[in-house]
Structure formats: C-alpha cells, structure tokens
Design an enzyme around this catalytic site. Structure first.
Site, PDB file in Angstrom:
ATOM      1  N   MET A  30       0.776  -1.106   0.017  1.00  0.00           N
ATOM      2  CA  MET A  30      -0.300   0.073   0.038  1.00  0.00           C
ATOM      3  C   MET A  30       0.874   1.224   0.067  1.00  0.00           C
ATOM      4  SD  MET A  30      -3.367  -1.012   2.008  1.00  0.00           S
ATOM      5  CE  MET A  30      -2.869  -0.769   3.650  1.00  0.00           C
ATOM      6  N   GLY A  36      11.102  -2.964   5.423  1.00  0.00           N
ATOM      7  CA  GLY A  36      10.180  -4.381   5.436  1.00  0.00           C
ATOM      8  C   GLY A  36       9.653  -4.515   4.042  1.00  0.00           C
ATOM      9  N   HIS A  37       9.218  -3.470   3.304  1.00  0.00           N
ATOM     10  CA  HIS A  37       8.745  -3.810   1.990  1.00  0.00           C
ATOM     11  C   HIS A  37       9.890  -4.283   1.112  1.00  0.00           C
ATOM     12  CE1 HIS A  37       5.561  -0.730   3.379  1.00  0.00           C
ATOM     13  NE2 HIS A  37       4.662  -1.781   2.724  1.00  0.00           N
ATOM     14  N   GLN A  61     -10.430  -2.505   2.052  1.00  0.00           N
ATOM     15  CA  GLN A  61      -9.879  -3.272   3.377  1.00  0.00           C
ATOM     16  C   GLN A  61      -9.781  -2.584   4.637  1.00  0.00           C
ATOM     17  OE1 GLN A  61      -5.944  -4.183   1.431  1.00  0.00           O
ATOM     18  NE2 GLN A  61      -5.134  -3.942   3.530  1.00  0.00           N
ATOM     19  N   GLN A 155      -2.917 -11.991   8.088  1.00  0.00           N
ATOM     20  CA  GLN A 155      -3.089 -11.786   6.426  1.00  0.00           C
ATOM     21  C   GLN A 155      -2.509 -13.006   5.720  1.00  0.00           C
ATOM     22  OE1 GLN A 155      -2.932  -7.980   4.296  1.00  0.00           O
ATOM     23  NE2 GLN A 155      -0.965  -8.584   4.081  1.00  0.00           N
ATOM     24  N   SER A 187       6.757  -0.211   9.897  1.00  0.00           N
ATOM     25  CA  SER A 187       5.089  -0.161   9.362  1.00  0.00           C
ATOM     26  C   SER A 187       4.914   1.240   8.715  1.00  0.00           C
ATOM     27  CB  SER A 187       4.209  -0.332  10.405  1.00  0.00           C
ATOM     28  OG  SER A 187       2.800   0.005  10.101  1.00  0.00           O
ATOM     29  N   SER A 188       4.239   1.169   7.766  1.00  0.00           N
ATOM     30  CA  SER A 188       3.992   2.664   7.059  1.00  0.00           C
ATOM     31  C   SER A 188       3.373   3.502   7.864  1.00  0.00           C
ATOM     32  CB  SER A 188       3.059   2.485   5.701  1.00  0.00           C
ATOM     33  OG  SER A 188       3.717   1.633   5.015  1.00  0.00           O
TER      34      SER A 188
HETATM   35  P1  AMP Z   1       1.595  -3.031   3.500  1.00  0.00           P
HETATM   36  O1  AMP Z   1       1.945  -2.108   2.608  1.00  0.00           O
HETATM   37  O2  AMP Z   1       1.317  -2.602   4.857  1.00  0.00           O
HETATM   38  O3  AMP Z   1       0.118  -3.504   2.802  1.00  0.00           O
HETATM   39  O4  AMP Z   1       2.482  -4.301   3.577  1.00  0.00           O
HETATM   40  C1  AMP Z   1       2.725  -4.871   2.069  1.00  0.00           C
HETATM   41  C2  AMP Z   1       3.474  -6.229   2.420  1.00  0.00           C
HETATM   42  O5  AMP Z   1       4.692  -5.581   3.322  1.00  0.00           O
HETATM   43  C3  AMP Z   1       2.734  -6.936   3.387  1.00  0.00           C
HETATM   44  O6  AMP Z   1       2.844  -8.400   2.936  1.00  0.00           O
HETATM   45  C4  AMP Z   1       3.229  -6.821   4.665  1.00  0.00           C
HETATM   46  O7  AMP Z   1       3.015  -7.992   5.451  1.00  0.00           O
HETATM   47  C5  AMP Z   1       4.883  -6.611   4.437  1.00  0.00           C
HETATM   48  N1  AMP Z   1       5.388  -5.912   5.422  1.00  0.00           N
HETATM   49  C6  AMP Z   1       4.728  -4.726   6.058  1.00  0.00           C
HETATM   50  N2  AMP Z   1       5.869  -4.363   7.173  1.00  0.00           N
HETATM   51  C7  AMP Z   1       6.615  -5.341   7.076  1.00  0.00           C
HETATM   52  C8  AMP Z   1       7.707  -5.658   7.998  1.00  0.00           C
HETATM   53  N3  AMP Z   1       7.986  -4.601   9.037  1.00  0.00           N
HETATM   54  N4  AMP Z   1       8.456  -6.505   7.823  1.00  0.00           N
HETATM   55  C9  AMP Z   1       8.270  -7.543   6.933  1.00  0.00           C
HETATM   56  N5  AMP Z   1       7.211  -7.451   6.061  1.00  0.00           N
HETATM   57  C10 AMP Z   1       6.417  -6.379   6.220  1.00  0.00           C
END
Ligand code: AMP
Length: 282
Positions: A30, A36-37, A61, A155, A187-188
């Site tokens: 997103m 992390g991403h 969502q 998820q 986290s974003s």
């Molecule tokens: P999001 O942009 O929050 O929807 O996350 C996109 C993907 O990145 C999802 O599969 C998340 O689980 C993964 N993700 C987000 N934060 C982390 C993190 N700190 N470590 C590993 N994967 C992450």
C-alpha cells in the site's frame, strides 16, 4: 522512472516474460515503503526474472474511513526507493477502476474461520477486502510467486487459504518481520507517530519477547495479565488485544500442547495510530 497505471500497459511486458518461460514474482503493497517492504522485493528479485511491485491503498480493506484518509501516501519517495531495482521490477500503481471496474466493494469470503479471529474481530470486513484485492491482482498479473510479510501474519494465513479455496496457481512465500533498532516492527503507519509515542513504542516488542520467554512455564492467563498491566501504566499506548493462538487455526489457546506451533499477537493504539505485531513462540 516508469510505472504502470493500468494492467493493459503492463500486459505486454508480462507476456514477454511468460513467453520466455521466466518467473514472475509479485509484492503487493500500500506504499509509504520502508525496508520491510524492500526486503520482500529483494527476495522476489532474487527468485524471479521479473518482480511486479504494486502500490495501491485498497479502499475495501479499511473499516475506518479516517484510517483510509490519513493512510500515508508518498509515491515520489516510493519510486526513489525502488529505483535501484531498475528493470528487474515493474511498478504497478493502478487506478481504482483497474481493480474495481464495476463497484468498489468486496466479495464475501469464507476462509474457514481464521478471518474471524483477532484482526477480523476488531476490523470487520477487513479480510474480505484483502481477499478481494489480492484475488484480483493474482488474476491480472498471474504471478508464479507472491511475497507477504509475517508482520501481518493473519493476512498471510488468509492469503494461503484464498489460494487453496480458489485453486489459484501461485506460491505464497512468507517473509520475516523487519524491525527498527528499537524492536518496533516497521510499518507505514509509524510515520504518523509523534516523538513520545515513538519513544514508548518498543514496549510492544518487549512484551512479545517476554511472552515467548514465559510461554510453557507460566499460564497464558498470567502472561496476558502481565501484558495488560504493562500497558495500563503506559501514558501513550493503549492495548486493543493480546492473544496467544495456534499458528494454523489462529484460535486462542489457554495452554501449550506438544507438537503444535503457537504465536503471540498484539494490537495497540498510539493515539489514533493502530499498530500490530506478533512473534513465534517456538
Ligand atoms: P502494506 O503496505 O502494509 O500492505 O504491506 C505490504 C506487504 O509488506 C505485506 O505483505 C506486509 O506484511 C509486508 N510488510 C509490512 N511491514 C513489514 C515488516 N516490518 N516486515 C516484513 N514485511 C512487512
């Protein structure tokens, strides 16, 4: 840097890769990208000839309109972070129309009950939205491999179930949680934390690590009580839930049974910002 606003623009590249019998990896996000991403993108780039990275803040969502409105959007910075991957990736930033050609609504799913626990309880309809958007992306991109973070462990399990139920020909790969040096899971939403919330935020991972240490010797009730107390006295963080659950069924458990795998899951509010995290208890 080029990115694709519609699937039709991306299609010829996808066809080209498929006609060479090469693999396509997919990393849905997103946006408001962090390392992390990027760890997911790196893994996919290492394992596939082409990786599609999508950036789409999926409206269906979000059960909370303010959360959707205030969700961080930083497309320019995201593109800069992805620039180093060059031609190994294709960035797909779809218009809402591309994903929802008719109405912006989610399909109801039955994921066998795992969608009703934890996040499902506190964010009704959330996993229908996740299932709908991921299914649509899989149909459009037809990746061989798709990468999801264990940060959103429930998820990840829901997506595994989606693939099983819908018989989708894609491998789902779970990737470890990336953390800041303080222990806070990246986290974003962390971008919205103020300095004092940020200062208190390591408590989340601290209680998870303590739970891992205590699980097996102390009762789940005592562990949960200790976590509740730790947050009661915290000026910035409010506990929404702390649950120890079976890793497969995601049902809460009261005691450890041999040969089963468990995880501790937590959701916390720092002001308006909702943070989630989890840890394997093995
Ligand atoms: P999001 O942009 O929050 O929807 O996350 C996109 C993907 O990145 C999802 O599969 C998340 O689980 C993964 N993700 C987000 N934060 C982390 C993190 N700190 N470590 C590993 N994967 C992450």
């Amino acid at each position: 840097m080029t990115y694709y606003p519609t699937i039709s623009a991306l299609q010829s590249l996808l066809h080209e890769v498929k006609s060479r019998h090469q693999n396509i990896g997919f990393v849905p996000t997103m946006g408001a990208l962090h390392s992390g991403h990027l760890s997911l993108v790196e893994r996919s780039v290492a394992e596939n000839q082409l990786t599609v990275v999508s950036i789409f803040v999926n409206p269906t969502q979000f059960n909370n309109a303010t959360d959707f409105k205030t969700y961080p959007r930083h497309i320019e910075e995201d593109l800069a972070l992805l620039a180093d991957f060059g031609k190994k990736i294709a960035i797909y930033i779809p218009e809402v129309n591309d994903i929802y050609p008719q109405e912006v609504a989610s399909q109801p799913f039955d994921f066998g009950g795992i969608e009703l626990q934890m996040e499902g309880q506190f964010r009704p309809g959330h996993f229908d939205g996740v299932g709908t958007v991921v299914k649509r992306f899989f149909e459009l991109i037809q990746p061989d491999n798709a990468y999801f973070g264990e940060k959103d462990f429930q998820q990840l399990q829901v997506i595994r179930k989606l693939v099983e139920i819908e018989k989708l020909p894609v491998n789902i790969i779970g990737c470890p949680i990336s953390r800041a040096a303080s222990g806070l899971a990246l986290s974003s939403r962390n971008k919205r934390l103020n300095p004092s919330q940020l200062r208190e935020s390591p408590l989340i991972y601290q209680v998870l690590k303590q739970a891992r240490q205590d699980f097996g010797t102390k009762s789940v009730k005592n562990i949960t009580h200790a976590v509740t107390e730790a947050f009661k006295s915290n000026p910035e963080l409010k506990l929404e839930y702390f649950t120890i659950a079976d890793e497969v069924t995601l049902k809460p458990v009261q005691r450890k049974i041999k040969n089963k795998k468990y995880r501790a899951f937590i959701a916390v509010f720092a002001g308006e910002v909702r943070l989630i995290d989890n840890i394997a208890l093995y």
